[in-house]
Design a protein around this motif. Structure first.
Motif, mmCIF file in Angstrom:
data_model
loop_
_atom_site.group_PDB
_atom_site.id
_atom_site.type_symbol
_atom_site.label_atom_id
_atom_site.label_comp_id
_atom_site.label_asym_id
_atom_site.label_seq_id
_atom_site.Cartn_x
_atom_site.Cartn_y
_atom_site.Cartn_z
ATOM 1 N N GLN A 183 0.819 -1.211 0.000
ATOM 2 C CA GLN A 183 0.000 0.000 0.000
ATOM 3 C C GLN A 183 0.853 1.261 0.000
ATOM 4 N N SER A 184 2.181 1.109 0.189
ATOM 5 C CA SER A 184 3.074 2.264 0.167
ATOM 6 C C SER A 184 4.408 1.841 -0.439
ATOM 7 N N VAL A 185 4.620 2.244 -1.678
ATOM 8 C CA VAL A 185 5.866 1.911 -2.369
ATOM 9 C C VAL A 185 7.018 2.698 -1.753
ATOM 10 N N GLN A 186 8.143 2.031 -1.557
ATOM 11 C CA GLN A 186 9.294 2.660 -0.931
ATOM 12 C C GLN A 186 10.460 2.755 -1.914
ATOM 13 N N PRO A 187 11.379 3.708 -1.681
ATOM 14 C CA PRO A 187 12.564 3.796 -2.548
ATOM 15 C C PRO A 187 13.346 2.484 -2.542
ATOM 16 N N GLY A 188 13.814 2.068 -3.689
ATOM 17 C CA GLY A 188 14.578 0.828 -3.814
ATOM 18 C C GLY A 188 13.736 -0.384 -4.138
ATOM 19 N N ASP A 189 12.400 -0.265 -4.086
ATOM 20 C CA ASP A 189 11.542 -1.394 -4.444
ATOM 21 C C ASP A 189 11.659 -1.685 -5.938
ATOM 22 N N MET A 190 11.677 -2.968 -6.277
ATOM 23 C CA MET A 190 11.578 -3.386 -7.672
ATOM 24 C C MET A 190 10.130 -3.757 -7.935
ATOM 25 N N ILE A 191 9.551 -3.218 -9.004
ATOM 26 C CA ILE A 191 8.131 -3.351 -9.259
ATOM 27 C C ILE A 191 7.908 -4.084 -10.576
ATOM 28 N N VAL A 192 6.970 -5.020 -10.561
ATOM 29 C CA VAL A 192 6.523 -5.688 -11.781
ATOM 30 C C VAL A 192 5.192 -5.064 -12.175
ATOM 31 N N VAL A 193 5.157 -4.477 -13.368
ATOM 32 C CA VAL A 193 3.963 -3.752 -13.815
ATOM 33 C C VAL A 193 3.540 -4.242 -15.190
ATOM 34 N N ILE A 194 2.269 -3.959 -15.508
ATOM 35 C CA ILE A 194 1.744 -4.176 -16.852
ATOM 36 C C ILE A 194 1.552 -2.806 -17.487
ATOM 37 N N ARG A 195 2.033 -2.674 -18.723
ATOM 38 C CA ARG A 195 1.835 -1.421 -19.442
ATOM 39 C C ARG A 195 1.440 -1.746 -20.873
ATOM 40 N N PRO A 196 0.672 -0.895 -21.509
ATOM 41 C CA PRO A 196 0.335 -1.132 -22.915
ATOM 42 C C PRO A 196 1.532 -0.841 -23.804
ATOM 43 N N THR A 197 1.603 -1.517 -24.922
ATOM 44 C CA THR A 197 2.650 -1.204 -25.888
ATOM 45 C C THR A 197 2.366 0.166 -26.489
ATOM 46 N N PRO A 198 3.397 0.865 -26.960
ATOM 47 C CA PRO A 198 3.198 2.230 -27.497
ATOM 48 C C PRO A 198 2.155 2.281 -28.612
ATOM 49 N N GLU A 199 2.033 1.190 -29.389
ATOM 50 C CA GLU A 199 1.075 1.204 -30.511
ATOM 51 C C GLU A 199 -0.367 1.036 -30.050
ATOM 52 N N CYS A 200 -0.535 0.556 -28.806
ATOM 53 C CA CYS A 200 -1.894 0.214 -28.359
ATOM 54 C C CYS A 200 -2.406 1.116 -27.263
ATOM 55 N N GLY A 201 -1.604 2.040 -26.792
ATOM 56 C CA GLY A 201 -2.087 2.896 -25.712
ATOM 57 C C GLY A 201 -1.113 4.003 -25.425
ATOM 58 N N PRO A 202 -1.389 4.829 -24.423
ATOM 59 C CA PRO A 202 -0.490 5.910 -24.067
ATOM 60 C C PRO A 202 0.842 5.373 -23.591
ATOM 61 N N GLY A 203 1.847 6.179 -23.714
ATOM 62 C CA GLY A 203 3.205 5.738 -23.394
ATOM 63 C C GLY A 203 3.483 5.732 -21.926
ATOM 64 N N VAL A 204 2.698 5.005 -21.148
ATOM 65 C CA VAL A 204 2.951 4.913 -19.713
ATOM 66 C C VAL A 204 4.087 3.949 -19.477
ATOM 67 N N LEU A 205 4.823 4.158 -18.429
ATOM 68 C CA LEU A 205 5.957 3.334 -18.094
ATOM 69 C C LEU A 205 5.810 2.713 -16.723
#
Length: 350
Positions: free
Chosen positions: A328-350
């Protein structure tokens, strides 16, 4: 790829033996061929010595023939001995001249192979090694290794940052055609891995085709690069633990993963499709691991500042799911696994 393999029974193969020659033997054969050709020209000139003239004393002796042969083959041509008859000139033009070219090519080829080519290859290797840092080392370029390299390139990794090691020239040619750095070497040997600057690599991918060979490679890599992440492909479930004990950071079992896809497709017609979508850069979404950014700090894993959809974070070696309190609270140094859309299919979120 070249590695120490246990003896095993194989189907019948035609009897054969290695044809490669050591360096000294190759050089000796080249020298012998050159001397033989020179000796042939001496005999030809001696048999037709009446067609030669010696402007010094008028007598063409055997030593004169040897002398004339050497200056003729080396194209020095002082002019003190010269062919004067039509027959001698035809012999010089039609027989001696091709032999002269052959001798020159033998010596030039020898100099190229043993001096120029090797010096150039050492220079090129040194230049490549100087630039190798934070690169990807792929040990084994079979089906899994080649697919991994193709996916890395598709995801934006420059081929210049990928080093492929294998002992098959055909497979290495494919890797070279993709723009990668290649080396024909044994991945179980320390000097081979040191040549590709294994300790400075960003990650190492091992896919040797056999579990025992892959585990031996992992042991060797871990010995030379204690901090570098290693991902290895093994096929037998019993070997997954051995691979981790050898030092592998990630162990991938393609058989097990295929079973997960099959089971997922049985419980839902779109599950396997979505998993394949996540795994490939050509899909509509990408599964990405990254370090927590300033805009993520203090936010819930479900509401990251970058707009990505967080699934899991790693903190102090622990895997924490998005539903757990620590997420519930991300801290500095955390490694995060995320899902993002590809640039062709959605906004360029990272």
């Amino acid at each position: 790829m070249a590695m120490r393999k246990p003896i095993r029974l194989q189907r019948h193969r035609p009897l054969r033996r290695k044809l490669g020659l050591p360096v000294w033997a190759d050089a000796f054969l080249r020298l012998f061929a050159a001397i033989f050709l020179v000796f042939m020209v001496v005999l030809i000139h001696w048999s037709d010595r009446d067609g030669l003239i010696d402007n010094h004393d008028g007598v063409v002796s055997f030593s004169d023939v040897v002398y004339f042969t050497m200056i003729s083959i080396t194209t020095t041509g002082f002019g003190d001995i010269a062919p004067v008859s039509d027959k001698a000139r035809m012999i010089e033009a039609m027989i001696v001249t091709p032999i002269r070219f052959a001798v020159i090519f033998i010596f030039v080829g020898t100099a190229y192979n043993f001096i120029i080519k090797r010096s150039w290859e050492r220079f090129r290797m040194s230049r490549i090694q100087d630039r190798l840092k934070d690169h990807v080392v792929v040990l084994g370029f079979g089906v899994s290794g080649s697919e991994a390299v193709a996916e890395l390139i598709a995801r934006g990794t420059s081929p210049d940052c990928i080093v492929v090691m294998d002992n098959s020239e055909d497979r290495l040619q494919l890797a070279e055609d993709m723009g990668c750095n290649i080396i024909n070497a044994d991945a179980t040997r320390d000097e081979s891995l040191q040549d590709v600057r294994i300790a400075q690599a960003a990650t190492v991918l091992v896919s040797a085709g056999r579990d025992d060979s892959s585990i031996l490679i992992v042991l060797t890599v871990r010995h030379l690069a204690p901090e570098v992440p290693i991902t290895v492909v093994v096929r037998a479930p019993d070997n997954e633990l051995l691979a981790r004990q050898a030092g592998a950071t990630n162990v991938i079992n393609p058989v097990r993963f295929t079973g997960l896809l099959l089971a997922g497709s049985a419980s839902g017609m779109h599950t396997a499709d979505y998993l394949s979508d996540l795994a490939s850069v050509t899909g509509r979404v990408q599964l990405v691991e990254r370090e927590a950014r300033p805009e993520d700090i203090g936010r819930s894993l479900r509401e990251l500042g970058s707009g990505s959809l967080g699934l899991r974070l790693y903190r102090d070696g622990r895997a924490i799911g998005y539903w757990e309190d620590e997420a519930q609270s991300v801290q500095p140094g955390d490694m995060i696994v995320v899902i993002r859309p590809t640039p062709e299919c959605g906004p360029g979120v990272l």
